[in-house]
Each structure stands twice: as C-alpha cells, then as structure tokens.
Design an enzyme around this catalytic site. Structure first.
Site, PDB file in Angstrom:
ATOM      1  N   ASN A   9       0.956  -1.232   0.098  1.00 36.19           N
ATOM      2  CA  ASN A   9      -0.014   0.014  -0.006  1.00 36.19           C
ATOM      3  C   ASN A   9       0.837   1.190   0.099  1.00 36.19           C
ATOM      4  O   ASN A   9       1.571   1.336   0.979  1.00 36.19           O
ATOM      5  CB  ASN A   9      -1.061  -0.265   1.489  1.00 36.19           C
ATOM      6  CG  ASN A   9      -1.858   1.414   1.401  1.00 36.19           C
ATOM      7  OD1 ASN A   9      -1.924   1.808   0.466  1.00 36.19           O
ATOM      8  ND2 ASN A   9      -2.426   1.478   2.715  1.00 36.19           N
ATOM      9  N   LYS A  11       0.256   4.323  -0.226  1.00 36.92           N
ATOM     10  CA  LYS A  11      -0.542   5.479   0.437  1.00 36.92           C
ATOM     11  C   LYS A  11      -0.442   6.765  -0.602  1.00 36.92           C
ATOM     12  O   LYS A  11      -0.255   6.543  -1.623  1.00 36.92           O
ATOM     13  CB  LYS A  11       0.050   5.781   1.951  1.00 36.92           C
ATOM     14  CG  LYS A  11       0.006   4.274   2.493  1.00 36.92           C
ATOM     15  CD  LYS A  11       0.161   4.303   4.108  1.00 36.92           C
ATOM     16  CE  LYS A  11       0.050   3.137   4.779  1.00 36.92           C
ATOM     17  NZ  LYS A  11       0.135   3.251   6.100  1.00 36.92           N
ATOM     18  N   HIS A  94      -9.200   0.553   5.119  1.00 39.64           N
ATOM     19  CA  HIS A  94      -8.007   0.625   5.651  1.00 39.64           C
ATOM     20  C   HIS A  94      -8.181   1.619   6.922  1.00 39.64           C
ATOM     21  O   HIS A  94      -8.757   2.706   6.892  1.00 39.64           O
ATOM     22  CB  HIS A  94      -6.777   1.496   4.591  1.00 39.64           C
ATOM     23  CG  HIS A  94      -5.624   1.488   5.484  1.00 39.64           C
ATOM     24  ND1 HIS A  94      -5.055   2.392   6.244  1.00 39.64           N
ATOM     25  CD2 HIS A  94      -4.542   0.610   5.118  1.00 39.64           C
ATOM     26  CE1 HIS A  94      -3.676   2.145   6.317  1.00 39.64           C
ATOM     27  NE2 HIS A  94      -3.393   1.046   5.940  1.00 39.64           N
ATOM     28  N   GLU A  96      -6.344   4.188   8.188  1.00 39.18           N
ATOM     29  CA  GLU A  96      -6.441   5.658   7.655  1.00 39.18           C
ATOM     30  C   GLU A  96      -7.592   6.124   7.336  1.00 39.18           C
ATOM     31  O   GLU A  96      -8.072   7.367   7.488  1.00 39.18           O
ATOM     32  CB  GLU A  96      -5.153   5.844   6.961  1.00 39.18           C
ATOM     33  CG  GLU A  96      -3.919   5.628   7.871  1.00 39.18           C
ATOM     34  CD  GLU A  96      -2.779   5.102   6.787  1.00 39.18           C
ATOM     35  OE1 GLU A  96      -2.710   5.299   5.770  1.00 39.18           O
ATOM     36  OE2 GLU A  96      -1.806   4.555   7.629  1.00 39.18           O
ATOM     37  N   GLU A 166      -5.206  -5.972  10.493  1.00 40.28           N
ATOM     38  CA  GLU A 166      -4.387  -4.927  10.766  1.00 40.28           C
ATOM     39  C   GLU A 166      -4.590  -4.103  11.960  1.00 40.28           C
ATOM     40  O   GLU A 166      -5.284  -3.273  12.070  1.00 40.28           O
ATOM     41  CB  GLU A 166      -4.402  -3.795   9.527  1.00 40.28           C
ATOM     42  CG  GLU A 166      -3.920  -4.212   8.041  1.00 40.28           C
ATOM     43  CD  GLU A 166      -3.477  -3.311   7.321  1.00 40.28           C
ATOM     44  OE1 GLU A 166      -2.231  -3.257   6.881  1.00 40.28           O
ATOM     45  OE2 GLU A 166      -4.049  -2.183   7.138  1.00 40.28           O
ATOM     46  N   GLY A 172       2.548   1.496  11.033  1.00 39.75           N
ATOM     47  CA  GLY A 172       3.336   2.681  10.850  1.00 39.75           C
ATOM     48  C   GLY A 172       4.100   3.049  12.359  1.00 39.75           C
ATOM     49  O   GLY A 172       4.597   4.286  12.504  1.00 39.75           O
ATOM     50  N   SER A 212       3.555  -2.920  10.417  1.00 37.70           N
ATOM     51  CA  SER A 212       4.932  -2.812  10.508  1.00 37.70           C
ATOM     52  C   SER A 212       5.683  -3.983   9.984  1.00 37.70           C
ATOM     53  O   SER A 212       6.688  -4.456  10.893  1.00 37.70           O
ATOM     54  CB  SER A 212       5.289  -2.471  11.883  1.00 37.70           C
ATOM     55  OG  SER A 212       4.970  -1.160  12.181  1.00 37.70           O
TER      56      SER A 212
HETATM   57  C1  PEP Z   1      -0.743  -0.379   6.308  1.00 37.83           C
HETATM   58  O1  PEP Z   1      -0.566   1.061   6.249  1.00 37.83           O
HETATM   59  O2  PEP Z   1      -1.350  -0.792   5.860  1.00 37.83           O
HETATM   60  C2  PEP Z   1       0.556  -0.778   6.904  1.00 37.83           C
HETATM   61  C3  PEP Z   1       0.618  -2.014   7.577  1.00 37.83           C
HETATM   62  O3  PEP Z   1       1.599   0.032   7.270  1.00 37.83           O
HETATM   63  P1  PEP Z   1       3.178  -0.271   7.868  1.00 37.83           P
HETATM   64  O4  PEP Z   1       3.773  -1.616   7.224  1.00 37.83           O
HETATM   65  O5  PEP Z   1       4.018   0.921   7.586  1.00 37.83           O
HETATM   66  O6  PEP Z   1       2.806  -0.500   9.494  1.00 37.83           O
END
Ligand code: PEP
Length: 249
Positions: A9, A11, A94, A96, A166, A172, A212
């Site tokens: 992703n 973003k 997601h 966000e 997630e 993040g 992460s």
């Molecule tokens: C995400 O935004 O879906 C995500 C998993 O981000 P990160 O890997 O940076 O934690």
C-alpha cells in the site's frame, strides 16, 4: 487452496516518475515465486502502473473507491473508472480511511457491494485499536467489524474477498503484533468465518497480516498456518525491502 499474497500500500507516496522507477526495480529484481504481488499506488498513477506492469506478474490495486456508480461526488473515483483501466482489485477499510475520512463499517458494506457488483476483488482491512486490546476487547471488535461490513454477503461472494487484519496500534509505529498474537487472531477470524459460512469459505479465504511488517520479521509472521501474506506500508516503498518480504514465504 488459498493464495499467498503480499500487497504494498503506497499510500500518498510516489509521484508518476517515482512510480515508474519503483515498478521497474520490482520487476527487475523479483524472483519467480508463487506468492501474488500486489501494488497499490495512488489513483493518479494507477494507469501508469497498469501499463508498466502488463505481463509482468504484478497486480495493480486501488487504495479506495466510492460506493456510488457515478454522479456529483467531487474528487471521488468509481468502480467502473477503475475497471475501465484494468484495475480489478481494491483495498477497502484501511484504518487511515476509517480514522481520517470517517469510514464506518456500514459505509464499507456499501463499498464492498459495489466492488463485488463490478466483479472486483476486495482486500478488506480491519483491526482493533490499542485501547481495545488493553481491555481485552479485541476479539469482539474484530467480530463486529466483520459482521457489520461483510456478513451480509453470499457464500459465493467470498471468492472475491481477501481479509487484511491490521491492528491499528501496529500500523506505521514499528510495533508489530508478535507472531503468536497474529496467529491467535487469524485463527479466531478463520473460525468465525467457518461458523458463519462453513469450511470451504474459511479454508479458501486468504487472511493477510498488516502492521510494521519488515524484511527482518516477515518470515516469522508468515510461518503461522493462518497467515497467508501481508499488507505492507512503509516497507513497500523500497523494492529490496518489499521483495525480501515477498520472498519470506
Ligand atoms: C498499512 O498501512 O497498511 C501498514 C501495514 O503500514 P506499515 O507496514 O507501515 O505499518
């Protein structure tokens, strides 16, 4: 048999030239692998991504879409706009989008319906916040998110659903769910799907972990029997890191 999938992703990162450069590097360095590679650049670069990955074994996905077929929704993108440029996979829900754009499970249920109506595959994201886990409410939260957004679907719809668990506290932040925490939740999700839709759907749905994931922890997370891949944020922006995660299976 369910698929192994690693999805990046991107973003709101990578302009047009950077999109082309990152895709070129991924194509050049990727090894033959049975894991499906998905990349999700921003809307404006989707067509470029589709053109630059044709025949290269990479799926291009959108990060979001609107639930309506079309109309006066300034700044929004419809399912048919996506499919018209050969984008047939969309990430929905997601954290966000939920946090900053107030997307609810009820709204997401509509988006999922629209995507499926257009024969698109949905990577559906969900996950608990830290406060839920701290009071041991995380299983309930996950159950309600899935129930409210997806459990109205027919059994046959599930061939176009990929789940992405997630935990919000791991996105993040550099904080990852431990492999045991990931497996525990993925098993809970698969058992829940089994109860509602039966063995076949539960066995065949791919459940990705996101939060992460990096080259140095991917192998341990992916070695769990109910983890079928990852949704990757930060580490998807560097070809080497992303491919190391893809190769972690
Ligand atoms: C995400 O935004 O879906 C995500 C998993 O981000 P990160 O890997 O940076 O934690």
């Amino acid at each position: 048999m369910r698929k192994h999938i690693v999805a990046g992703n991107w973003k709101m990162h990578k302009n047009n030239q950077e999109t082309i450069a990152l895709l070129e590097e991924i194509i050049e360095k990727k090894e033959a692998n049975t894991t499906e590679i998905v990349v999700a650049p921003t809307f404006v670069n989707l067509l470029t991504a589709v053109e630059n990955t044709k025949g290269k074994g990479i799926t291009v996905a959108a990060q979001n879409m609107h639930q309506a077929e079309g109309g006066a929704f300034t700044g929004e993108i419809s399912a048919s706009m996506l499919t018209s440029i050969d984008v047939k996979t969309v990430i929905l829900g997601h954290s966000e989008r939920r946090a900053y754009f107030h997307e609810t499970d009820a709204l997401l249920a509509n988006k999922v319906d629209t995507a499926l109506k257009h024969n698109m595959r949905v990577i559906f994201c969900f996950g608990e916040e830290l406060k839920d886990r701290q009071i041991d409410n995380h299983f309930k939260v996950i159950e309600y998110q899935l129930r409210d957004a997806l459990f109205h679907l027919e059994k046959s719809d599930w061939s176009n659903i990929v789940l992405a668990y997630e935990p919000v506290w791991a996105i993040g932040t550099g904080e990852t769910a431990s492999p045991a925490q990931a497996q525990e939740m993925h098993k809970f999700i698969r058992t829940l799907i089994d109860k509602v839709y039966g063995h076949e759907v539960a066995d065949n749905v791919s459940i990705l972990y996101g939060g992460s994931v990096k080259p140095d922890n991917a192998k341990e997370i992916f070695s769990n029997p109910d983890v079928d891949g990852g949704l990757i944020g930060g580490a998807a922006l560097k070809a080497e890191d992303f491919l190391a995660i893809v190769n972690a299976f």
